[in-house]
Design a protein around this motif. Structure first.
Motif, mmCIF file in Angstrom:
data_model
loop_
_atom_site.group_PDB
_atom_site.id
_atom_site.type_symbol
_atom_site.label_atom_id
_atom_site.label_comp_id
_atom_site.label_asym_id
_atom_site.label_seq_id
_atom_site.Cartn_x
_atom_site.Cartn_y
_atom_site.Cartn_z
ATOM 1 N N ALA A 58 0.567 -1.244 -0.100
ATOM 2 C CA ALA A 58 -0.084 0.157 0.025
ATOM 3 C C ALA A 58 0.643 1.183 -0.048
ATOM 4 O O ALA A 58 0.623 2.254 -0.677
ATOM 5 C CB ALA A 58 -0.962 -0.026 1.439
ATOM 6 N N THR A 59 2.105 1.276 0.888
ATOM 7 C CA THR A 59 2.723 2.424 0.924
ATOM 8 C C THR A 59 3.607 2.545 -0.548
ATOM 9 O O THR A 59 3.672 3.763 -1.097
ATOM 10 C CB THR A 59 3.645 2.127 1.912
ATOM 11 N N SER A 60 3.942 1.736 -1.128
ATOM 12 C CA SER A 60 4.565 1.735 -2.396
ATOM 13 C C SER A 60 3.502 2.294 -3.342
ATOM 14 O O SER A 60 4.098 3.039 -4.378
ATOM 15 C CB SER A 60 5.349 0.471 -2.640
ATOM 16 N N ALA A 61 2.535 1.565 -3.442
ATOM 17 C CA ALA A 61 1.560 1.991 -4.344
ATOM 18 C C ALA A 61 1.305 3.625 -4.127
ATOM 19 O O ALA A 61 1.060 4.288 -5.291
ATOM 20 C CB ALA A 61 0.191 1.286 -4.239
ATOM 21 N N ALA A 62 1.042 4.010 -2.945
ATOM 22 C CA ALA A 62 0.783 5.331 -2.723
ATOM 23 C C ALA A 62 1.915 6.349 -3.126
ATOM 24 O O ALA A 62 1.672 7.321 -3.704
ATOM 25 C CB ALA A 62 0.800 5.655 -1.226
ATOM 26 N N LEU A 63 3.121 5.773 -2.817
ATOM 27 C CA LEU A 63 4.365 6.603 -3.108
ATOM 28 C C LEU A 63 4.496 6.737 -4.914
ATOM 29 O O LEU A 63 5.090 7.670 -5.278
ATOM 30 C CB LEU A 63 5.639 6.135 -2.731
ATOM 31 N N SER A 64 3.951 5.491 -5.443
ATOM 32 C CA SER A 64 4.001 5.559 -6.923
ATOM 33 C C SER A 64 3.043 6.615 -7.214
ATOM 34 O O SER A 64 3.640 7.138 -8.614
ATOM 35 C CB SER A 64 3.676 4.039 -7.464
ATOM 36 N N THR A 65 1.998 6.452 -6.980
ATOM 37 C CA THR A 65 0.799 7.598 -7.323
ATOM 38 C C THR A 65 1.537 8.882 -7.143
ATOM 39 O O THR A 65 1.223 9.731 -8.266
ATOM 40 C CB THR A 65 -0.341 7.343 -6.555
ATOM 41 N N VAL A 66 2.127 9.446 -6.174
ATOM 42 C CA VAL A 66 2.603 10.645 -5.874
ATOM 43 C C VAL A 66 3.834 10.678 -6.928
ATOM 44 O O VAL A 66 3.841 11.902 -7.516
ATOM 45 C CB VAL A 66 3.480 10.793 -4.648
#
Length: 189
Positions: A57-65
């Motif tokens: 989840a954290t990696s996906a969120a950072l990828s979005t940013v």
């Protein structure tokens, strides 16, 4: 390091964390958490149970940013962050600094992992195992089926060495694919 290079490094770090979490067997983690060793406190046990999901989840969120804070040319033909309008994006720099502070390391994909990823993709696409060859180049691996499945005729997979990302490409020779992939990663294709 230029802003664009820093962003590419940061993306590689985030994707590496995501890849490491995806490679982790959730059943093995559940079994380990179920074992419940007596010296493992409830907070550590809870973290063990959620670490994979939390990392994904954290990696996906950072990828979005990072997908929003990408570099391109402004109206004056300068290379800038398209979200911020400046040449050294503070968001990318901040994410990069945090990843550096925690010593996050990339875990490059090796040839056996590239073969495993390509095998899984072609098996899913064709509905049966496909005989493959895997060639290495600087930025990744080229997986060529011995016989192309009808669902992907005349196409090969490129597996990114740093992230494990799969992309489908025309069946060019190795040098052309390596050059085209380099341009694709730099956003100049």
């Amino acid at each position: 390091m230029s802003g664009r290079d820093l962003r590419e490094w940061t993306i590689a770090q985030v994707r590496s964390a995501m890849t490491a979490a995806m490679r982790t067997d959730p059943h093995a983690l559940d079994a380990l958490a179920g074992w419940n060793p007596p010296d493992l406190d409830p907070h550590s046990l809870s973290f063990l149970r959620t670490a994979r999901t939390l990392t994904l989840a954290t990696s996906a969120a950072l990828s979005t940013v990072l997908s929003i804070h990408r570099y391109g040319r402004d109206p004056y033909d300068r290379i800038v962050c398209l979200a911020c309008g400046i040449d050294r994006c503070r968001t990318v720099r901040g994410v990069s600094d945090v990843l550096t502070a925690y010593g996050l390391q990339t875990h490059p994909v090796d040839r056996p992992e590239a073969w495993r990823l390509a095998d899984a993709w072609y098996t899913k696409t064709a509905g049966h195992p496909v005989l493959l060859s895997v060639e290495s180049f600087v930025e990744g691996f080229i997986a060529r089926p011995a016989t192309s499945p009808p669902e992907a005729p005349d196409n090969v997979l490129i597996i990114d060495r740093n992230t494990g990302a799969l992309t489908l490409w025309p069946s060019y020779d190795t040098d052309t694919l390596a050059s085209e992939y380099h341009n694709y990663k730099r956003g100049t294709l």
